[in-house]
Design an enzyme around this catalytic site. Structure first.
Site, PDB file in Angstrom:
ATOM      1  N   MET A   1       9.814  24.156  -1.470  1.00 37.76           N
ATOM      2  CA  MET A   1       8.976  23.090  -2.022  1.00 37.76           C
ATOM      3  C   MET A   1       9.785  22.168  -2.944  1.00 37.76           C
ATOM      4  O   MET A   1       9.646  20.953  -2.893  1.00 37.76           O
ATOM      5  CB  MET A   1       7.802  23.689  -2.794  1.00 37.76           C
ATOM      6  CG  MET A   1       6.811  22.645  -3.265  1.00 37.76           C
ATOM      7  SD  MET A   1       5.475  23.343  -4.229  1.00 37.76           S
ATOM      8  CE  MET A   1       4.423  24.016  -2.975  1.00 37.76           C
TER       9      MET A   1
ATOM     10  N   ARG B   1     -10.859  -0.396  14.869  1.00 40.86           N
ATOM     11  CA  ARG B   1     -10.721   0.371  13.640  1.00 40.86           C
ATOM     12  C   ARG B   1     -11.657  -0.300  12.644  1.00 40.86           C
ATOM     13  O   ARG B   1     -12.866  -0.223  12.780  1.00 40.86           O
ATOM     14  CB  ARG B   1      -9.256   0.375  13.203  1.00 40.86           C
ATOM     15  CG  ARG B   1      -8.940   1.381  12.141  1.00 40.86           C
ATOM     16  CD  ARG B   1      -7.442   1.428  11.811  1.00 40.86           C
ATOM     17  NE  ARG B   1      -6.963   0.173  11.216  1.00 40.86           N
ATOM     18  CZ  ARG B   1      -5.735   0.010  10.738  1.00 40.86           C
ATOM     19  NH1 ARG B   1      -4.860   1.007  10.782  1.00 40.86           N
ATOM     20  NH2 ARG B   1      -5.361  -1.135  10.208  1.00 40.86           N
TER      21      ARG B   1
ATOM     22  N   LYS C   1       0.848  -1.199   0.000  1.00 38.92           N
ATOM     23  CA  LYS C   1       0.000   0.000   0.000  1.00 38.92           C
ATOM     24  C   LYS C   1       0.883   1.248   0.000  1.00 38.92           C
ATOM     25  O   LYS C   1       2.087   1.158   0.247  1.00 38.92           O
ATOM     26  CB  LYS C   1      -0.908  -0.029   1.224  1.00 38.92           C
ATOM     27  CG  LYS C   1      -0.146  -0.093   2.538  1.00 38.92           C
ATOM     28  CD  LYS C   1      -1.056  -0.462   3.690  1.00 38.92           C
ATOM     29  CE  LYS C   1      -0.289  -0.446   5.001  1.00 38.92           C
ATOM     30  NZ  LYS C   1      -1.115  -0.888   6.115  1.00 38.92           N
TER      31      LYS C   1
ATOM     32  N   TYR D   1      14.377  31.527   1.866  1.00 40.90           N
ATOM     33  CA  TYR D   1      13.194  32.263   2.327  1.00 40.90           C
ATOM     34  C   TYR D   1      13.397  32.765   3.746  1.00 40.90           C
ATOM     35  O   TYR D   1      13.947  32.033   4.594  1.00 40.90           O
ATOM     36  CB  TYR D   1      11.972  31.338   2.343  1.00 40.90           C
ATOM     37  CG  TYR D   1      11.383  31.055   0.991  1.00 40.90           C
ATOM     38  CD1 TYR D   1      10.937  32.099   0.172  1.00 40.90           C
ATOM     39  CD2 TYR D   1      11.236  29.741   0.546  1.00 40.90           C
ATOM     40  CE1 TYR D   1      10.382  31.823  -1.069  1.00 40.90           C
ATOM     41  CE2 TYR D   1      10.679  29.466  -0.687  1.00 40.90           C
ATOM     42  CZ  TYR D   1      10.248  30.514  -1.498  1.00 40.90           C
ATOM     43  OH  TYR D   1       9.703  30.256  -2.705  1.00 40.90           O
TER      44      TYR D   1
HETATM   45  C1  LIG Z   1      -0.442  -1.674   6.837  1.00 40.67           C
HETATM   46  C2  LIG Z   1      -1.004  -2.899   7.354  1.00 40.67           C
HETATM   47  C3  LIG Z   1      -0.186  -4.012   7.531  1.00 40.67           C
HETATM   48  C4  LIG Z   1       1.302  -3.987   7.349  1.00 40.67           C
HETATM   49  O1  LIG Z   1       1.878  -3.523   8.548  1.00 40.67           O
HETATM   50  P1  LIG Z   1       3.445  -3.431   8.813  1.00 40.67           P
HETATM   51  O2  LIG Z   1       3.540  -3.058  10.232  1.00 40.67           O
HETATM   52  O3  LIG Z   1       3.996  -2.389   7.913  1.00 40.67           O
HETATM   53  O4  LIG Z   1       4.006  -4.772   8.545  1.00 40.67           O
HETATM   54  C5  LIG Z   1      -0.792  -5.190   7.927  1.00 40.67           C
HETATM   55  N1  LIG Z   1      -2.119  -5.258   8.158  1.00 40.67           N
HETATM   56  C6  LIG Z   1      -2.928  -4.182   8.029  1.00 40.67           C
HETATM   57  C7  LIG Z   1      -4.374  -4.341   8.300  1.00 40.67           C
HETATM   58  C8  LIG Z   1      -2.397  -2.970   7.650  1.00 40.67           C
HETATM   59  O5  LIG Z   1      -3.189  -1.912   7.530  1.00 40.67           O
END
Ligand SMILES: *Cc1c(COP(=O)(O)O)cnc(C)c1O
Length: 748
Positions: free
Chosen positions: A687, A505, A411, A638
């Site tokens: 930036m 969550r 991700k 700046y």
């Molecule tokens: C991001 C995520 C992971 C990966 O976590 P790491 O600590 O980076 O290994 C695993 N499970 C869920 C649900 C996540 O959101």
């Protein structure tokens, strides 16, 4: 590394030793030395091997927190392995004339009890024993289960080493004779395996609750030899004494029985039970890293060694070496062991290094061609270290239990690294499951030709459900009402059900069993998996440790309950990076590893403690756009925050906060590396540009480059350093690296 010591590694090492002991039984290496030594090795010591395997199986398959789906999968896997083994040994059996007078009855006897080839009895014994113990455990109280398995063992004993005493009673003798029509020996799944399987399960359930924190405590306190301190703390010395004493008694028992010619067969002794028990506890108290590799190796050694014995004979004959390789039992033992170990390592290496049998060709973009060289004109870029990535994958895989798969989290553009390069490379390494945060990320992976399962961990709006279907993405059911919503889409969608066990969550609450059950009943959803997410797996306080236990227990309880309601949970998972590094024993079917895969943990302390075997994958570099002099009294940047006291030389880098460089590194807080030397950042980070002081560094010129994360010469800047300096975690630093940065593989 001391930091990575984990329980149960000792078992893995002994598995290989146990497999070699089984070879010893079949080759009698000490035969020529002395009959007594041979008897002690093959009829006493080596008799511990198979009970040990049963104990391990009981411990991992029937013990605490073990779900019925795991049990079922283990049984199916063992059964398939058994079938494969039967076919493998069919030619040998035919050659040896095993099946010449076969009837349906004898075939059934072979299949259920004896094994179709002489060592294969282990597999049906394992299956039958597990079925028996699991059913007993289910319907009887613990003590009754213990009693039943114990009585079965005693009954077996009378048909084995104590046969000569038993035949004194004519009635018993005829009963046993009838029994031997059904099974050739009592060392089978009915009489032999159950007691050890039960003991394994019992040990797992009765691990002292505190052992976890105690273990963790042993390395937190910075002791020199955490291995030994853990050993003592876990009662190692007590178990060693227990083992040696029981072994002594078992030897006495065996030699006495032999002296009076009582045994019919010599697999079972009274003192075998305590000996195996203490041996197992002893190994459990040795802290060392578990190794999935050794586990697989031991199985292959066990499976293959009889074939190799025959092979050795076949090879020895034409070479006229029979006198040496076959008739000298010690040499035979050494040769067969070496061949078996070699073959086992070769097979597991093929499997571990992801030789892909079904290769999907990913169009190779070959970014290496014009990389790193100044001519390529890159402004600011990320270099990925392929070797480091391979190393991390292999390392994390080595922690996984058998049949658990890595499901890398790619991700947020693979934590800033670049999802395209990372996911394609992982695909080539044989990894075929990924998780991402949202549908768009999943679609992008498919457009990069990434194959395998892609699980979306977050919410997808109903307007995007067609994407799930079209791109074969697996959606997390974030709660029961969302499940209904997914179902209304009308097409079959693959899902994993999220269970909230305490993070609060995403996921349906674990206590809402009916809601959870309702998800499984939805006709358009195909539930491929069930998972939860732990929220304290990086924590070290007793409270956080305990929370892990609570969440895990709640998860297993829920899965059990769902299974009992007829909701099949085909795959389950709960660990991410920290969970795997610290509690690999809790890995189930997948581990959703993110940050560790990229070679760091969230901060430098954790990385030193649990991730010291990992290698950072990412370096960040930026072009030097211009070099200029600053005269005394002149200012730069700046807000004219920096004013030169004396003459300085500045380099302007083509990277800024829009690329993910934290603006708080401004005005001397951060530095970069140029020519292996530190160049402090001066003035405010812009930036798109950053000004550094290169007065002390000779030969800096426009067109050159600076390292912002990575090493150059003696110096290194890590994502952990950035995280520390800016009061955040590496995950945030990395995932915020901008889209404008080019991502390439480092030239090797
Ligand atoms: C991001 C995520 C992971 C990966 O976590 P790491 O600590 O980076 O290994 C695993 N499970 C869920 C649900 C996540 O959101």
């Amino acid at each position: 590394m001391a930091e990575e010591k984990k329980l149960s590694g000792g078992l893995d090492y002994f598995r290989v030793a146990a497999a070699l002991l089984v070879i010893a039984i079949h080759t009698a290496p000490l035969e020529a030395v002395s009959e007594t030594a041979d008897f002690f090795l093959t009829r006493v010591l080596a008799r511990l091997a198979v009970p040990f395997f049963f104990l391990v199986t009981g411990y991992f398959v029937l013990g605490r927190d073990k779900t019925s789906s795991r049990l079922r999968r283990f049984l199916v896997r063992t059964f398939l392995f058994y079938l494969g083994a039967i076919f493998l040994y069919l030619p040998f059996g035919i050659y040896a004339g095993h099946y010449e007078h076969i009837t349906f009855g004898t075939a059934l006897r072979m299949f259920l009890f004896d094994g179709s080839f002489y060592h294969l009895w282990y597999f049906p014994a394992c299956i039958l024993g597990i079925l028996l113990v699991a059913s007993l455990k289910r319907f009887l109280p613990l003590k009754a289960t213990a009693a039943v398995t114990g009585i079965l063992y005693l009954l077996g004993l009378m048909g084995d080493s104590y046969y000569g005493l038993m035949v004194k009673s004519a009635l018993l003798a005829s009963l046993y004779e009838a029994g031997f029509g059904l099974w050739s020996y009592t060392r089978n799944g009915l009489f032999f395996a159950p007691v050890f399987l039960f003991l394994g399960a019992w040990i797992s359930t009765n691990k002292p609750e505190g052992s976890l924190s105690l273990r963790e405590g042993s390395f937190l306190s910075d002791q020199k030899e955490p291995c030994m301190s853990g050993f003592y703390a876990c009662g190692g010395l007590r178990f060693l004494t227990g083992f040696l004493l029981s072994l002594l008694f078992m030897s006495a028992e065996a030699f006495l029985l032999r002296h009076f010619k009582i045994p019919r067969h010599d697999s079972m002794y009274l003192f075998l039970v305590p000996s195996a028990y203490f041996l197992f506890r002893l190994l459990l108290s040795v802290e060392c890293k578990p190794s999935a590799r050794l586990r697989a190796v031991s199985t292959w050694i066990y499976l293959l060694h009889p074939a190799l014995i025959i092979l050795l004979r076949m090879v020895a004959k034409p070479l006229h070496l029979t006198w040496l390789l076959v008739e000298n039992p010690f040499i035979q033992f050494v040769c067969v062991s070496a061949m078996a170990v070699g073959a086992a390592f070769a097979i597991t290496a093929l499997k571990q290094h992801g030789i892909r049998w079904k290769t999907t060709k990913i169009p190779e973009v070959n970014p290496m061609k014009n990389n790193g060289s100044f001519e390529s004109g890159r402004r600011a870029w990320i270099e990925l270290d392929r070797t480091a990535l391979h190393h991390n994958v292999a390392y994390l895989k080595s922690l996984l239990p058998e049949n658990c798969r890595l499901m890398p989290a790619v991700k947020a553009n693979a934590y800033g690294h670049g999802a395209k390069l990372i996911a394609q490379e992982l695909n080539l390494l044989g990894i075929d499951a990924f998780c991402v945060a949202c549908a768009a990320e999943g679609v992008r992976l498919r457009k990069y030709n990434v194959t395998g399962e892609i699980l979306i961990l977050g919410y997808t709006h109903p307007s995007q459900f067609p994407l799930l279907y079209r791109y074969h993405l697996t959606q997390t059911v974030v709660d029961a009402s969302y499940g209904k919503c997914l179902n209304e889409f009308g097409e079959k969608l693959h899902v994993h059900v999220g269970i909230d066990t305490g993070m609060h969550r995403l996921g349906e609450r674990s206590e809402n069993l009916e809601h959870l059950q309702s998800i499984f009943r939805l006709e358009n959803l195909v539930v491929d998996g069930v998972f939860t997410h732990l929220c304290t797996s990086d924590g070290q306080t007793a409270e956080e440790e305990n929370y892990i236990r609570l969440q895990a227990a709640s998860f297993y309880r829920t899965v059990e309950a769902l299974e009992a309601l007829g909701c099949t949970c085909p795959r389950i998972h709960l660990l991410s990076s920290y969970g795997l590094l610290r509690h690999p024993e809790m890995a189930e079917d997948y581990v959703r590893a993110g940050i560790a895969l990229y070679g760091v943990l969230s901060n430098s302390d954790d990385t030193k403690r649990w991730g010291s075997s990992l290698k950072p994958v990412l370096s960040l570099k930026a072009r030097i756009a211009s070099v200029k002099e600053l005269l005394p009294g002149e200012s730069a940047g700046y807000g004219i925050c920096y004013t030169a006291k004396e003459k300085r030389r500045l380099a302007i880098l083509a990277i800024g906060y829009a690329d993910g460089l934290p603006r708080s590194f401004s005005c001397g807080k951060g530095f970069v590396l140029i020519g292996g030397k530190k160049a402090p950042i001066i003035g405010r980070i812009c930036m798109d540009q950053t000004i550094v002081d290169v007065t002390e560094i000779p030969d800096v010129a426009a067109g050159g480059y600076a390292v912002l994360i990575g090493s150059w010469g003696q110096h290194q800047i890590t994502a952990c350093d950035w995280a520390h300096a800016t009061g955040t975690i590496t995950n945030e630093i990395l995932s915020r690296l901008g889209g404008r940065l080019e991502r390439v593989w480092k030239e090797e």
